[in-house]
Every structure is written in C-alpha cells, then in structure tokens.
Scaffold this active site. Structure first.
Site, PDB file in Angstrom:
ATOM      1  N   ASP A  46      -7.590  -1.734  -3.421  1.00 26.60           N
ATOM      2  CA  ASP A  46      -7.054  -2.771  -2.531  1.00 26.60           C
ATOM      3  C   ASP A  46      -5.610  -2.399  -2.158  1.00 26.60           C
ATOM      4  O   ASP A  46      -4.814  -2.026  -3.028  1.00 26.60           O
ATOM      5  CB  ASP A  46      -7.098  -4.102  -3.307  1.00 26.60           C
ATOM      6  CG  ASP A  46      -6.833  -5.311  -2.437  1.00 26.60           C
ATOM      7  OD1 ASP A  46      -7.122  -5.254  -1.226  1.00 26.60           O
ATOM      8  OD2 ASP A  46      -6.356  -6.338  -2.974  1.00 26.60           O
ATOM      9  N   HIS A  67      -1.861 -14.233   0.981  1.00 30.02           N
ATOM     10  CA  HIS A  67      -2.124 -13.927  -0.427  1.00 30.02           C
ATOM     11  C   HIS A  67      -1.413 -14.967  -1.295  1.00 30.02           C
ATOM     12  O   HIS A  67      -0.306 -15.384  -0.968  1.00 30.02           O
ATOM     13  CB  HIS A  67      -1.557 -12.549  -0.802  1.00 30.02           C
ATOM     14  CG  HIS A  67      -2.314 -11.396  -0.224  1.00 30.02           C
ATOM     15  ND1 HIS A  67      -1.696 -10.365   0.447  1.00 30.02           N
ATOM     16  CD2 HIS A  67      -3.624 -11.084  -0.228  1.00 30.02           C
ATOM     17  CE1 HIS A  67      -2.593  -9.471   0.823  1.00 30.02           C
ATOM     18  NE2 HIS A  67      -3.775  -9.892   0.424  1.00 30.02           N
ATOM     19  N   GLY A  68      -2.008 -15.345  -2.411  1.00 28.11           N
ATOM     20  CA  GLY A  68      -1.373 -16.336  -3.288  1.00 28.11           C
ATOM     21  C   GLY A  68      -1.693 -17.749  -2.813  1.00 28.11           C
ATOM     22  O   GLY A  68      -2.685 -17.968  -2.119  1.00 28.11           O
ATOM     23  N   HIS A 114      -8.713 -11.138   3.992  1.00 29.53           N
ATOM     24  CA  HIS A 114      -7.842 -11.188   2.807  1.00 29.53           C
ATOM     25  C   HIS A 114      -7.306 -12.613   2.667  1.00 29.53           C
ATOM     26  O   HIS A 114      -7.273 -13.374   3.628  1.00 29.53           O
ATOM     27  CB  HIS A 114      -6.659 -10.227   2.983  1.00 29.53           C
ATOM     28  CG  HIS A 114      -7.023  -8.797   2.813  1.00 29.53           C
ATOM     29  ND1 HIS A 114      -6.578  -8.029   1.775  1.00 29.53           N
ATOM     30  CD2 HIS A 114      -7.826  -7.989   3.555  1.00 29.53           C
ATOM     31  CE1 HIS A 114      -7.059  -6.810   1.876  1.00 29.53           C
ATOM     32  NE2 HIS A 114      -7.826  -6.765   2.957  1.00 29.53           N
ATOM     33  N   GLY A 115      -6.837 -12.941   1.461  1.00 28.71           N
ATOM     34  CA  GLY A 115      -6.183 -14.231   1.257  1.00 28.71           C
ATOM     35  C   GLY A 115      -7.147 -15.400   1.355  1.00 28.71           C
ATOM     36  O   GLY A 115      -6.826 -16.430   1.947  1.00 28.71           O
ATOM     37  N   ASN A 120     -11.908 -11.328   0.317  1.00 34.30           N
ATOM     38  CA  ASN A 120     -11.145 -11.010  -0.902  1.00 34.30           C
ATOM     39  C   ASN A 120     -10.576 -12.242  -1.611  1.00 34.30           C
ATOM     40  O   ASN A 120      -9.910 -13.070  -0.978  1.00 34.30           O
ATOM     41  CB  ASN A 120      -9.947 -10.128  -0.539  1.00 34.30           C
ATOM     42  CG  ASN A 120     -10.352  -8.780   0.012  1.00 34.30           C
ATOM     43  OD1 ASN A 120     -11.531  -8.495   0.191  1.00 34.30           O
ATOM     44  ND2 ASN A 120      -9.372  -7.934   0.277  1.00 34.30           N
ATOM     45  N   THR A 122      -6.304 -15.039  -6.308  1.00 34.89           N
ATOM     46  CA  THR A 122      -5.568 -16.217  -6.788  1.00 34.89           C
ATOM     47  C   THR A 122      -6.477 -17.298  -7.387  1.00 34.89           C
ATOM     48  O   THR A 122      -6.162 -17.875  -8.424  1.00 34.89           O
ATOM     49  CB  THR A 122      -4.760 -16.792  -5.607  1.00 34.89           C
ATOM     50  OG1 THR A 122      -3.926 -15.744  -5.094  1.00 34.89           O
ATOM     51  CG2 THR A 122      -3.899 -17.958  -6.017  1.00 34.89           C
TER      52      THR A 122
HETATM   53  P1  13P Z   1      -5.908 -14.441  -2.566  1.00 34.72           P
HETATM   54  O1  13P Z   1      -4.529 -14.273  -3.104  1.00 34.72           O
HETATM   55  O2  13P Z   1      -5.972 -15.528  -1.549  1.00 34.72           O
HETATM   56  O3  13P Z   1      -6.909 -14.653  -3.637  1.00 34.72           O
HETATM   57  O4  13P Z   1      -6.282 -13.113  -1.783  1.00 34.72           O
HETATM   58  C1  13P Z   1      -6.629 -11.936  -2.464  1.00 34.72           C
HETATM   59  C2  13P Z   1      -6.686 -10.756  -1.557  1.00 34.72           C
HETATM   60  O5  13P Z   1      -6.708 -10.880  -0.356  1.00 34.72           O
HETATM   61  C3  13P Z   1      -6.701  -9.426  -2.164  1.00 34.72           C
HETATM   62  O6  13P Z   1      -6.502  -8.415  -1.237  1.00 34.72           O
END
Ligand code: 13P
Length: 279
Positions: free
Chosen positions: A80, A175-176, A203-204, A225, A228
């Site tokens: 990743d 992310h997060g 992502h995120g 993905n 978090t």
């Molecule tokens: P989250 O932080 O929303 O879980 O996203 C994870 C991610 O996109 C890893 O590449």
C-alpha cells in the site's frame, strides 16, 4: 490478483483491502475471509514496513500463517502506498502479488515515468500495479495529505501511458477519521469510471456510509481499503479490557481475544463490500 479483481469488477462487488498492523491482524483477516468465503487483500503500508519486519519477512509470515490455518480462499499480498520505484521492486522480489506505486504528489510526467518502470518490472513478474491521482486526505501512519480531487484528464493519461492495472482517483476520501460528514465526488467518479478502462480503488473507506460504499462499487470501485475501522474496534477492546481488570499483565490473555475483534470487524467489512460467498 488480476482474475479476482476483474471478477469483482464484472459482478459489481469489491474486494476489501485490510491493512496489516501486526501478527494478530494477519490471523484475524485470514480467518474472516475463510469464514465468509471471500477473496481478500492484506495490505502493508510502505511507511510501516520496517516495523512489520520488512517485505520478505511479512510476506513469508502471511503465507506461513495461511498454511497453518488451512486457508483456501484467495488472498493477495499488496504493497500500500509504495514510496518509490525501488520499494515496489523490493516488494515484488519478496513475493508480493500486487503493488501500489504512489506518485500522486509528483508532477504528472514524473508519476508517469516512474509508473512505467514499476509496471514494466511488475508485469514481468505477473504482479498487479495500482496508481493514484489527486490527494487522499488525512493521515495514514505518518503519510499526511490534503484532499485534492483527481483530474479526469490526468487519470486518463496515467492509465493509457503506463498500462497500470487499477487506479485510485482521490475524490474526497480521507485516511484516518473523517472530520464532519464525508463528501465523495460522485459526479467526478461517474466520469472517471466511464472514461478510464481499469477497475478503480477507493482509499479511506473507514467512516463512509454503506450507501456511499454501494454507490462507489456501482461506479467501478472493485478494491476498497480499510485500516482505521479495524484499529478503532481493536483499540477500544484493549482499552476496555485493561480498564476492567487493572491487575492483568499476561500478554497472551490481553492480546489473544482481540483477534476476534479484528476478525468480526473484517467480516462486517466483507459484507459491506458484498464480497461474501464469492469463492
Ligand atoms: P482508512 O484510514 O479510512 O481505513 O483507509 C485505509 C486506506 O485507505 C489504506 O490505504
């Protein structure tokens, strides 16, 4: 990776990528996938690869764990946010099935040039390559970024000029933890899906509603993905357990039951991605 990704794309479901943060994550993720009969992607973020023991160590560890658990569902080991061409090559040499080269902060020409090198090496080794355009907001293990929407023309250029296999166009995801209501750019997503030939990656995804996830899947996202959401569930469990019994110090007694929290969170993610009973 290639056949399961395209199967998901054609049948309109998504394969979850779950980030690995240590040994118990590997077990929880694999057990969840096996129970749900779902294909699964175990992601290791380049930012924490030294903490995880290095590309070769983590790759072997995942395979050994899968063997010891008699895992029969297809699982993919994915890099990743690969930092550089060199780190992608190292991961491929270590046995990864799939790598993301993240050149999204570079000028497009440089992203394309580097991506060509990664794709060339990866495809010789039957490894799938993911790229990114725009900026996914938030903070993932120290990878900090502002939200920057992906430009349609740049998405087309990156895909056409490099022959990469999957594209992550940043469209408002973070992310997060999200600050406030997440707002994904579904209009832009529709255009990108119509004009870019490869499966898309979201992502995120932690903190997005089931409805947003469904829409994103219908608009071409075949890999989604999560990191978090699992970490919040796991850390809440550990915090409660330690607070509930302040005399507890046996590491196994504290840590081993938390594998079930990881497993059940991944199972619910598999359901959200509609990936259960696919194998
Ligand atoms: P989250 O932080 O929303 O879980 O996203 C994870 C991610 O996109 C890893 O590449």
């Amino acid at each position: 990776m290639q056949p399961i990704l395209h199967q998901a794309h054609d049948a309109k479901y998504a394969i979850p990528q779950i980030n690995v943060n240590g040994l118990i994550w590997i077990e929880g993720i694999l057990r969840a996938a096996e129970k749900k009969r779902a294909p699964i992607i175990l992601g290791t973020t380049d930012k924490i690869i030294d903490y995880l023991g290095g590309y070769e160590f983590i790759c072997k560890l995942i395979h050994l764990k899968a063997q010891s658990l008699n895992i029969t569902t297809p699982y993919v080991i994915h890099l990743d946010h690969g930092n550089s061409v060199e780190s992608c090559i190292k991961a491929i040499d270590a046995g990864y099935d799939s790598v993301m080269y993240d050149g999204s902060r570079l000028p497009l020409e440089e992203n394309i040039e580097n991506m060509k090198k990664v794709v060339n090496y990866a495809h010789q080794h039957h490894v799938l390559v993911e790229g990114e355009i725009g900026g996914i907001g938030g903070n993932e293990d120290g990878l900090v970024n502002e939200v920057q929407y992906a430009d349609l023309d740049e998405c087309k250029q990156l895909v056409q000029q490099t022959q990469l296999d999957a594209l992550a166009p940043a469209l408002g995801s973070v992310h997060g933890r999200y600050q406030g209501e997440p707002k994904l750019g579904f209009k832009e997503m529709t255009e990108i899906n119509e004009q870019v030939a490869v499966p898309l990656v979201l992502h995120g995804a932690s903190g997005l509603s089931d409805e947003d996830l469904k829409k994103a899947i219908l608009l071409g996202h075949s890999k989604i993905n999560f990191n978090t959401e699992i970490n919040i569930a796991w850390s809440q469990y550990i915090r409660q357990r330690l607070n509930a019994d302040v005399t507890l110090f046996n590491a196994k007694e504290i840590v081993a039951p938390s594998i079930h929290v990881i497993q059940s969170t991944v199972e619910s993610i598999i359901d959200k991605c509609d990936a259960a009973e696919r194998v």
